[in-house]
Design a protein around this motif. Structure first.
Motif, PDB file in Angstrom:
ATOM      1  N   SER A   1       0.868  -1.176   0.000  1.00 31.16           N
ATOM      2  CA  SER A   1       0.000   0.000   0.000  1.00 31.16           C
ATOM      3  C   SER A   1       0.904   1.225   0.000  1.00 31.16           C
ATOM      4  O   SER A   1       1.858   1.294   0.776  1.00 31.16           O
ATOM      5  N   THR A   2       0.595   2.182  -0.859  1.00 33.72           N
ATOM      6  CA  THR A   2       1.459   3.351  -0.994  1.00 33.72           C
ATOM      7  C   THR A   2       0.642   4.586  -1.341  1.00 33.72           C
ATOM      8  O   THR A   2      -0.348   4.498  -2.076  1.00 33.72           O
TER       9      THR A   2
ATOM     10  N   VAL B   1      -3.007   3.483  -0.234  1.00 32.55           N
ATOM     11  CA  VAL B   1      -3.227   3.345   1.203  1.00 32.55           C
ATOM     12  C   VAL B   1      -4.730   3.435   1.456  1.00 32.55           C
ATOM     13  O   VAL B   1      -5.484   4.000   0.664  1.00 32.55           O
TER      14      VAL B   1
ATOM     15  N   MET C   1      -2.060   7.545   5.958  1.00 29.95           N
ATOM     16  CA  MET C   1      -1.451   6.268   6.337  1.00 29.95           C
ATOM     17  C   MET C   1      -0.093   6.130   5.656  1.00 29.95           C
ATOM     18  O   MET C   1       0.101   6.574   4.522  1.00 29.95           O
TER      19      MET C   1
ATOM     20  N   ALA D   1       3.161   4.215   3.807  1.00 34.87           N
ATOM     21  CA  ALA D   1       3.357   3.111   2.871  1.00 34.87           C
ATOM     22  C   ALA D   1       3.791   1.872   3.642  1.00 34.87           C
ATOM     23  O   ALA D   1       4.488   1.967   4.652  1.00 34.87           O
TER      24      ALA D   1
END
Length: 242
Positions: free
Chosen positions: A2-3, A49, A54, A56
């Motif tokens: 997630s990024t 994300v 949030m 990464a």
């Protein structure tokens, strides 16, 4: 993974590992989701994300044949549900939760997308490791939720636990090092295989990564380093001993 910057993270990993990224147009409704390929096989995924702000992160997914049942078992054994079971298009169903020690992990029930098709070779996932402040409760939790068995043995001046299912070792666990700040929660760390660790660390730095740990030798097994990619996600690099 997630990024917050899918384009930059995609550029980093495709250049470092020679991966090809394929994005499904239908996934735009979910913020955009892509799959990394190596030799034409799935090796990892990338997406946004879950909410703004949030960090990464690489996320560990464990396959299950019934994600709803797994979620209830997590709840019954002291875990905290972060994401209730949800279907992702026709690819599969997922849920996300925190184990009793606070480490985030996901469950995946495949429909059309089985998960990683290559592993344990350069450019693929080679190891998953839980770093936790409560090894005892984690051992019990993963045994109850996934049926994993645990074996703990000395490794230098520390102890290391391996998790196995049906005799097949699939992940590891170690106690959180004292040197890490108290505010760092327990976490799962993904290790990606490389042919030459020193060269991979140097190339990752050229691409904007920061070296955190190593290179370090694990006698008789291989060498590893831990880096932070340009988006801030920690990931391990692993060179196996021939």
């Amino acid at each position: 993974m997630s990024t917050p910057d899918i384009d930059a993270s995609t550029d980093f990993y495709t250049e470092l590992f020679g991966w090809t990224a394929v994005f499904d147009e239908e996934s735009e409704d979910y913020g955009g989701y892509g799959v990394f390929h190596l030799h034409g096989k799935y090796v990892a995924g990338i997406g946004p994300v879950y909410q703004e702000g949030m960090p990464a992160a690489w996320n560990t997914y464990v396959c299950t044949d019934d994600v709803a049942k797994t979620t209830e078992t997590v709840r019954e054994n002291g875990g905290t549900i972060v994401t209730e079971p949800v279907q992702i298009m026709n690819e599969g169903r997922m849920a996300g939760f925190l184990d009793p020690g606070g480490a985030y992990i996901c469950a995946w029930q495949p429909i059309d997308k089985p998960g990683a098709q290559l592993a344990n070779e350069p450019g693929t996932l080679n190891w998953s490791e839980l770093i936790t402040r409560d090894t005892a409760s984690s051992t019990a939790f993963y045994g109850d939720v996934f049926g994993w068995t645990a074996e703990t043995r000395p490794m230098g001046d520390m102890e290391y636990t391996t998790f196995a299912q049906n005799g097949h070792v699939l992940a590891g666990m170690m106690a959180m090092p004292d040197a890490l700040p108290a505010e760092i929660p327990s976490y799962w760390l993904a290790y990606l295989g490389v042919d030459n660790l020193d060269a991979a660390v140097q190339e990752s730095a050229r691409l904007g990564a920061t070296q955190m740990v190593g290179p370090t030798e694990v006698p008789g097994m291989g060498n590893f380093a831990i880096i932070t990619d340009p988006a801030g996600a920690a990931v391990g690099l692993w060179e196996s001993t021939p």
